[in-house]
Design a protein around this motif. Structure first.
Motif, PDB file in Angstrom:
ATOM      1  N   GLY A  48       0.792  -1.270   0.026  1.00 33.14           N
ATOM      2  CA  GLY A  48      -0.251   0.432  -0.164  1.00 33.14           C
ATOM      3  C   GLY A  48       1.050   1.355   0.238  1.00 33.14           C
ATOM      4  O   GLY A  48       0.583   2.259  -1.292  1.00 33.14           O
ATOM      5  N   LEU A  49       2.019   1.130   0.207  1.00 33.60           N
ATOM      6  CA  LEU A  49       2.643   2.527   1.405  1.00 33.60           C
ATOM      7  C   LEU A  49       3.442   2.894  -0.336  1.00 33.60           C
ATOM      8  O   LEU A  49       3.882   3.672  -0.876  1.00 33.60           O
ATOM      9  CB  LEU A  49       3.130   2.580   2.358  1.00 33.60           C
ATOM     10  N   ALA A  50       3.975   1.960  -0.941  1.00 34.67           N
ATOM     11  CA  ALA A  50       4.856   1.727  -2.115  1.00 34.67           C
ATOM     12  C   ALA A  50       4.016   2.459  -3.457  1.00 34.67           C
ATOM     13  O   ALA A  50       4.567   3.047  -4.571  1.00 34.67           O
ATOM     14  CB  ALA A  50       5.276   0.403  -2.330  1.00 34.67           C
ATOM     15  N   VAL A  51       2.558   1.724  -3.771  1.00 35.98           N
ATOM     16  CA  VAL A  51       2.180   1.890  -4.524  1.00 35.98           C
ATOM     17  C   VAL A  51       1.657   3.113  -4.553  1.00 35.98           C
ATOM     18  O   VAL A  51       1.352   4.030  -5.561  1.00 35.98           O
ATOM     19  CB  VAL A  51       0.414   1.473  -4.735  1.00 35.98           C
ATOM     20  N   VAL A  52       1.229   3.664  -3.507  1.00 34.32           N
ATOM     21  CA  VAL A  52      -0.057   4.969  -3.378  1.00 34.32           C
ATOM     22  C   VAL A  52       1.681   6.045  -3.686  1.00 34.32           C
ATOM     23  O   VAL A  52       1.531   7.080  -3.919  1.00 34.32           O
ATOM     24  CB  VAL A  52      -0.208   4.884  -1.874  1.00 34.32           C
ATOM     25  N   GLY A  53       2.962   5.990  -3.006  1.00 36.72           N
ATOM     26  CA  GLY A  53       3.720   6.222  -2.817  1.00 36.72           C
ATOM     27  C   GLY A  53       4.110   6.623  -4.098  1.00 36.72           C
ATOM     28  O   GLY A  53       4.090   8.463  -4.895  1.00 36.72           O
ATOM     29  N   ILE A  54       4.108   5.773  -5.492  1.00 35.86           N
ATOM     30  CA  ILE A  54       4.733   6.149  -6.373  1.00 35.86           C
ATOM     31  C   ILE A  54       3.578   6.888  -7.290  1.00 35.86           C
ATOM     32  O   ILE A  54       3.724   7.219  -7.998  1.00 35.86           O
ATOM     33  CB  ILE A  54       4.237   4.313  -7.303  1.00 35.86           C
ATOM     34  N   TYR A  55       2.603   6.523  -7.106  1.00 35.44           N
ATOM     35  CA  TYR A  55       1.330   7.798  -7.672  1.00 35.44           C
ATOM     36  C   TYR A  55       1.886   9.084  -7.146  1.00 35.44           C
ATOM     37  O   TYR A  55       1.597   9.364  -8.340  1.00 35.44           O
ATOM     38  CB  TYR A  55      -0.752   6.686  -7.147  1.00 35.44           C
ATOM     39  N   LEU A  56       1.822   9.070  -5.906  1.00 35.76           N
ATOM     40  CA  LEU A  56       1.899  10.549  -6.299  1.00 35.76           C
ATOM     41  C   LEU A  56       3.417  11.399  -5.853  1.00 35.76           C
ATOM     42  O   LEU A  56       3.336  12.245  -6.585  1.00 35.76           O
ATOM     43  CB  LEU A  56       2.523  10.450  -4.189  1.00 35.76           C
ATOM     44  N   THR A  57       4.080  10.004  -6.166  1.00 31.63           N
ATOM     45  CA  THR A  57       5.504  10.964  -7.159  1.00 31.63           C
ATOM     46  C   THR A  57       5.606  11.042  -8.335  1.00 31.63           C
ATOM     47  O   THR A  57       5.966  11.778  -9.831  1.00 31.63           O
ATOM     48  CB  THR A  57       7.163   9.524  -6.606  1.00 31.63           C
ATOM     49  N   PHE A  58       4.913   9.656  -9.459  1.00 33.19           N
ATOM     50  CA  PHE A  58       5.200   9.931 -10.695  1.00 33.19           C
ATOM     51  C   PHE A  58       3.906   9.983 -11.854  1.00 33.19           C
ATOM     52  O   PHE A  58       3.801   9.881 -12.759  1.00 33.19           O
ATOM     53  CB  PHE A  58       6.271   8.615 -10.791  1.00 33.19           C
ATOM     54  N   GLY A  59       2.701   9.152 -10.420  1.00 30.59           N
ATOM     55  CA  GLY A  59       1.247   9.178 -11.412  1.00 30.59           C
ATOM     56  C   GLY A  59       0.958   8.152 -12.380  1.00 30.59           C
ATOM     57  O   GLY A  59       1.610   7.407 -11.853  1.00 30.59           O
ATOM     58  N   THR A  60      -0.031   8.473 -12.952  1.00 33.99           N
ATOM     59  CA  THR A  60      -0.838   6.607 -13.331  1.00 33.99           C
ATOM     60  C   THR A  60       0.391   6.890 -15.772  1.00 33.99           C
ATOM     61  O   THR A  60       0.766   8.065 -15.352  1.00 33.99           O
ATOM     62  CB  THR A  60      -1.788   6.651 -13.697  1.00 33.99           C
ATOM     63  N   PRO A  61       0.300   6.010 -15.762  1.00 36.84           N
ATOM     64  CA  PRO A  61       0.814   6.491 -17.225  1.00 36.84           C
ATOM     65  C   PRO A  61      -0.012   7.189 -17.890  1.00 36.84           C
ATOM     66  O   PRO A  61       0.819   8.032 -19.002  1.00 36.84           O
ATOM     67  CB  PRO A  61       0.788   4.566 -17.536  1.00 36.84           C
ATOM     68  N   LYS A  62      -0.766   7.296 -17.970  1.00 39.02           N
ATOM     69  CA  LYS A  62      -1.808   8.430 -18.505  1.00 39.02           C
ATOM     70  C   LYS A  62      -1.442  10.241 -18.251  1.00 39.02           C
ATOM     71  O   LYS A  62      -0.932  10.865 -19.362  1.00 39.02           O
ATOM     72  CB  LYS A  62      -2.969   8.044 -18.451  1.00 39.02           C
ATOM     73  N   LYS A  63      -0.562  10.153 -17.349  1.00 39.97           N
ATOM     74  CA  LYS A  63      -0.779  11.122 -17.105  1.00 39.97           C
ATOM     75  C   LYS A  63       1.336  11.305 -17.197  1.00 39.97           C
ATOM     76  O   LYS A  63       1.411  12.156 -17.858  1.00 39.97           O
ATOM     77  CB  LYS A  63      -0.626  11.293 -15.282  1.00 39.97           C
ATOM     78  N   TRP A  64       1.790  10.548 -17.104  1.00 40.65           N
ATOM     79  CA  TRP A  64       3.472  10.348 -17.726  1.00 40.65           C
ATOM     80  C   TRP A  64       3.442  10.189 -18.858  1.00 40.65           C
ATOM     81  O   TRP A  64       4.191  12.049 -19.208  1.00 40.65           O
ATOM     82  CB  TRP A  64       3.857   8.646 -16.936  1.00 40.65           C
ATOM     83  N   LEU A  65       2.248  10.345 -19.831  1.00 39.40           N
ATOM     84  CA  LEU A  65       2.299  10.561 -21.135  1.00 39.40           C
ATOM     85  C   LEU A  65       2.130  11.502 -20.954  1.00 39.40           C
ATOM     86  O   LEU A  65       2.488  12.354 -22.244  1.00 39.40           O
ATOM     87  CB  LEU A  65       0.967   9.310 -21.810  1.00 39.40           C
ATOM     88  N   LYS A  66       1.430  12.706 -20.697  1.00 42.77           N
ATOM     89  CA  LYS A  66       0.946  14.028 -20.385  1.00 42.77           C
ATOM     90  C   LYS A  66       1.927  14.740 -20.591  1.00 42.77           C
ATOM     91  O   LYS A  66       2.666  15.850 -20.407  1.00 42.77           O
ATOM     92  CB  LYS A  66      -0.674  14.193 -19.520  1.00 42.77           C
ATOM     93  N   ARG A  67       2.606  13.864 -18.965  1.00 37.32           N
ATOM     94  CA  ARG A  67       3.990  15.465 -18.612  1.00 37.32           C
ATOM     95  C   ARG A  67       4.752  15.039 -19.252  1.00 37.32           C
ATOM     96  O   ARG A  67       5.782  16.508 -19.527  1.00 37.32           O
ATOM     97  CB  ARG A  67       4.028  14.652 -16.921  1.00 37.32           C
ATOM     98  N   LYS A  68       4.928  13.990 -20.237  1.00 45.06           N
ATOM     99  CA  LYS A  68       6.303  13.698 -21.399  1.00 45.06           C
ATOM    100  C   LYS A  68       5.984  13.929 -22.126  1.00 45.06           C
ATOM    101  O   LYS A  68       5.934  12.349 -22.901  1.00 45.06           O
ATOM    102  CB  LYS A  68       7.196  12.119 -20.693  1.00 45.06           C
ATOM    103  N   PRO A  69       5.536  14.662 -23.573  1.00 43.71           N
ATOM    104  CA  PRO A  69       4.732  14.508 -24.807  1.00 43.71           C
ATOM    105  C   PRO A  69       6.037  13.805 -25.342  1.00 43.71           C
ATOM    106  O   PRO A  69       7.014  14.186 -25.703  1.00 43.71           O
ATOM    107  CB  PRO A  69       4.251  15.890 -25.381  1.00 43.71           C
ATOM    108  N   THR A  70       5.113  12.731 -26.181  1.00 41.56           N
ATOM    109  CA  THR A  70       6.203  11.714 -27.021  1.00 41.56           C
ATOM    110  C   THR A  70       5.688  10.877 -27.059  1.00 41.56           C
ATOM    111  O   THR A  70       3.955  10.851 -27.199  1.00 41.56           O
ATOM    112  CB  THR A  70       7.304  11.120 -25.880  1.00 41.56           C
ATOM    113  N   ASN A  71       6.525   9.488 -28.194  1.00 40.67           N
ATOM    114  CA  ASN A  71       5.226   8.361 -28.702  1.00 40.67           C
ATOM    115  C   ASN A  71       4.941   7.794 -27.543  1.00 40.67           C
ATOM    116  O   ASN A  71       5.478   7.593 -26.428  1.00 40.67           O
ATOM    117  CB  ASN A  71       6.642   7.286 -29.519  1.00 40.67           C
TER     118      ASN A  71
END
Length: 203
Positions: A48-71
């Motif tokens: 629980g701590l790890a997954v929520v921590g990852i979400y708060l730090t890096f977001g979801t793959p969709k948000k990752w895609l929006k923050r780093k516009p690329t293929n």
């Protein structure tokens, strides 16, 4: 949507339970038994701590895609590789920490190919990374949304109550391993033999 602290706390509880289930499903499939996973309650707080921590730090793959516009595929692959690295580092740190303080081998991947120390391997890191990416993409925010919709008082009671229980269980269980220098085995169910084994309680 902006989520409250109590929404995150209750989500930690939900993911901790799912982590407990995932580990026992893996044991059931590979070794034909399930057990208490060293805890008194059916939760593994680290998940629980790890997954929520990852979400708060890096977001979801969709948000990752929006923050780093690329293929699209490059972004998803980058997120996947990042998860492999984080899982590997996390497993090594947890395994080494438990070994140092409790003088036990918490788990051992040395029989698996491409292992790095006893505590991580490429196959297991790839498997966990795939599960995390799928969970982040399709389940993380739907769960948070459902949790956030609970009545405020109900959410606060559930979130704080469960989190206190999980923290207490975590501390008591690891205290047992620290004092006894062995895993905190309480019970084991042998699926092949349809047989329960109960272990005597120790200090």
């Amino acid at each position: 949507m902006k989520y409250t602290t109590t929404a995150y706390l209750l989500t930690i509880t939900i993911i901790s339970f799912l982590g407990y289930c995932v580990e026992n499903i893996w044991l059931a499939v590979t070794q034909q038994y399930i057990n208490n996973r060293n805890m008194y309650l059916p939760f593994l707080l680290g998940y629980g701590l790890a997954v929520v921590g990852i979400y708060l730090t890096f977001g979801t793959p969709k948000k990752w895609l929006k923050r780093k516009p690329t293929n699209k595929y490059t972004a998803y692959l980058g997120y996947f590789i990042l998860m492999i690295i984080l899982v590997s580092i996390g497993e090594i740190l947890l395994g080494k920490t438990v070994e140092y303080f409790c003088e036990i081998t918490y788990w051992n991947y040395e029989k698996l190919p491409f292992h790095l120390t006893k505590y991580t391997s490429l196959p297991t890191s790839i498997g966990f990374a795939g599960i995390i990416e799928f969970f982040m993409e399709y389940l993380m925010e739907p769960i948070l949304n459902k949790v956030q919709q609970l009545p405020k008082t109900t959410l606060q009671i559930l979130a704080v109550g469960f989190f206190i229980l999980l923290m207490g269980d975590f501390l008591i269980s690891f205290r047992s391993m620290y004092l006894n220098k062995k895993p905190n085995y309480l019970w084991k169910y042998d699926i092949a033999q349809n047989h329960f084994i109960y272990y005597p309680r120790v200090k």
